[in-house]
Write an enzyme that holds these catalytic residues in place. Sequence first.
Site, PDB file in Angstrom:
ATOM      1  CG  ASP A  21      63.656 -45.097  99.093  1.00 36.66           C
ATOM      2  OD1 ASP A  21      64.854 -44.943  98.727  1.00 36.66           O
ATOM      3  OD2 ASP A  21      62.797 -45.288  98.091  1.00 36.66           O
ATOM      4  CB  SER A  72      64.414 -43.891  91.123  1.00 36.20           C
ATOM      5  OG  SER A  72      65.496 -43.332  91.760  1.00 36.20           O
ATOM      6  CG  HIS A  84      64.844 -46.830  95.471  1.00 35.70           C
ATOM      7  ND1 HIS A  84      64.155 -45.521  95.883  1.00 35.70           N
ATOM      8  CD2 HIS A  84      65.341 -46.922  94.377  1.00 35.70           C
ATOM      9  CE1 HIS A  84      64.309 -44.942  94.746  1.00 35.70           C
ATOM     10  NE2 HIS A  84      65.063 -45.577  93.872  1.00 35.70           N
TER      11      HIS A  84
END
Length: 499
Positions: free
Chosen positions: A434, A208, A462
């Site tokens: 995602d 991320s 994710h």
Amino acid sequence: MAGLVTVATAALLPTATGSAAAAGDGHVPARYTEQRLDWHTCDGAPSLDCATMTVPRDWHHPASGPDIGVSVSRHRATGPAARRGVLMMAAGGPGGQGLHRPAGFAGKSPAVAAAYDIVSFNQRGLPLSTPVTCQTRSEFDAFFGDDSRDRSPAAVRGTVRRSRQLARACQERGGGLAPYVTTGQTVRDMDLFRALLGARTIAYYGPSYAAMIGAYYATEFPHRVERLVLDSSVAFDGTWESFLVDQPRSFQRRFERDFLPWLAARDATYHYGRTAAAVKAMWEARRRALRDHPAVLDDGRPVTPNRLDFGTGQALYNAAQGFAPLATALAALDHWDTAAPAGRGMAKTVFGDYLSPEFLAEYTAVTCNDTPWSHDMDGWVRRTATYTAKYPLVGARALAFAATCAAWPASRAPHVRVTGKGLPPTLMLASRHDPAAHYEGVQRSHRALRGSRLVTVGGGDHGQYGNGNRCVDTLVNRYLMTGGAPARDTTCPAPAATG
């Protein structure tokens, strides 16, 4: 011995490239290079060692201003005879805390944990490091209000007012730190940490926002990177503004293409509708009902429309872990007064909390400081009205975040342009649906990071590595252990959602 340690550490701290060189900050004062990390067992994580590292508030002017602390951790390699070196990781967000993450990483990746010291940290601005303070808990709760979809003039004015208050409070209450909570400053903290560990090069894994951190670090210190894995990356090819204005679409896509059909296929279990359209209509009806009659959790907190949005959005990050709990919680809300204790308890888990004042402070500082934002508030009001109509799950609250950065003081953070120059082949992971790190942004970042290999995973989770996907784990483990990257971009199937 102290002199030898100092010389060795200083030798491991070269002048950075790119924007760092342009800023003329190649020299690191001795008070940083001469420090020794006082390792001790981490509170709450007995398999880890923790320490506090002293860093300058501003790496571009390290000789001036107060020092700050960055909490760091390490999980020693379990196979010291075959130890390869250091694998550094960080947390996403911005706002996630990375200090205890090496323990979980080592548990899921024992072969990698045998070969590497796995290290991490709480980024500057976060608790346990020197924190940036912006809001009280009550101010944080009020920041999101009761219903972000309310676009009445009074509601819009209230959102803009609270956003301006947040921007101002970060400057006034942050102890002077807010302007220096940036990705660029963080990667210099990382490089000092690397040097104090005695490592000439590192491997890096980041999911991320932590993938953006890794891309920035590799750009500034390419000769210090041996392996680089960027998982479900926040787009680093442009600005935070360009990334975040695309995010409402990807959350809505995940909700409508993955979760709604999944729940419709399980109508016999959850009784929420037999088609995706019926499920969506029922979810929307529940949201409307919560505006006038919030469900009250067993601890007294109300489930408002915004909490329904937040809980739903968070559950979309991982199908196997999130879809069934969300469905159970939704079914409980539908007959709240007679819901079973298990359903009420799951509703508390799913809808009870969203972020924290500490998370929002870090998130705000990084996203508003790193790259420029438009200050056209009238334009943001019009723009976010469109998001609210087209992508309401997340688009409805976009005004709160955009208005905060529009009111943020102009940042002096240098621009970092990621190119991949000087790097070995790197590995990028992404899923097509995602919600948080939209696939289109990952593709752009992949093109910007020359020499990278993109592994595309079906579905929409994710975070791909350590997610129960044997195809992904095999590719990443081989890369981290041997440096062997796929010859070209490749694909892996999606893990199955359960429940």
